[in-house]
Design a protein around this motif. Sequence first.
Motif, PDB file in Angstrom:
ATOM      1  N   ASP A   1     115.369 -47.732  31.533  1.00 39.29           N
ATOM      2  CA  ASP A   1     116.482 -47.997  32.434  1.00 39.29           C
ATOM      3  C   ASP A   1     116.975 -49.439  32.295  1.00 39.29           C
ATOM      4  O   ASP A   1     116.411 -50.237  31.538  1.00 39.29           O
ATOM      5  CB  ASP A   1     116.139 -47.628  33.885  1.00 39.29           C
ATOM      6  CG  ASP A   1     115.163 -48.566  34.578  1.00 39.29           C
ATOM      7  OD1 ASP A   1     115.014 -49.737  34.169  1.00 39.29           O
ATOM      8  OD2 ASP A   1     114.546 -48.130  35.562  1.00 39.29           O
TER       9      ASP A   1
ATOM     10  N   LEU B   1     119.016 -42.299  35.207  1.00 40.77           N
ATOM     11  CA  LEU B   1     118.067 -43.336  34.804  1.00 40.77           C
ATOM     12  C   LEU B   1     118.458 -44.008  33.493  1.00 40.77           C
ATOM     13  O   LEU B   1     118.202 -45.197  33.307  1.00 40.77           O
ATOM     14  CB  LEU B   1     116.653 -42.763  34.712  1.00 40.77           C
ATOM     15  CG  LEU B   1     116.022 -42.442  36.065  1.00 40.77           C
ATOM     16  CD1 LEU B   1     114.792 -41.562  35.893  1.00 40.77           C
ATOM     17  CD2 LEU B   1     115.683 -43.725  36.810  1.00 40.77           C
ATOM     18  N   SER B   2     119.088 -43.291  32.596  1.00 45.32           N
ATOM     19  CA  SER B   2     119.467 -43.885  31.308  1.00 45.32           C
ATOM     20  C   SER B   2     120.791 -44.642  31.374  1.00 45.32           C
ATOM     21  O   SER B   2     121.107 -45.434  30.481  1.00 45.32           O
ATOM     22  CB  SER B   2     119.530 -42.814  30.217  1.00 45.32           C
ATOM     23  OG  SER B   2     120.514 -41.845  30.510  1.00 45.32           O
TER      24      SER B   2
END
Length: 151
Positions: A134, A110-111
């Motif tokens: 995100d 997600l990052s």
Amino acid sequence: MKAVNIYLNFEGNTEEAFNFYKSIFGGEFMGGVMRFRDFPPMAGMEDMPPLKEDEKDLVGHVSLPMTEQATLMGTDITSNMPEKLIVGNNVQITLEADSVTEAERLFGKLSEGGRVVMPLNEMFWAEKYGACIDKFGIHWQINYTGDKAAG
């Protein structure tokens, strides 16, 4: 309460965002991706201005089940809608992972291409907790309570 669902609005890139989320969470879109051009006439919407031609193929609705109790849903905001999209910190989605490994995987995916707000670390309430935004501007919190759930 039967379920809690998360609804996300985007500015023309809902399909890209949901394909990204599908690559992380797996599963299939419930009913596929519905385009605005596929919507039947709806009561109470007769006074809305018509969609611009280039907006008719945008996503009108998409649903991605994440668990038996939670579904991620979304739409593109169009020029004829009464409210305009404001990307900000008004929506945060918290995921409770099943393990440290899952927390690390979710946080990493997600990052990626986004921004880490708080690195994934041990906290007083959790074995692992982290927060990120995100690449689509959605705020996520990843939590693995683990043995700290007992108190």
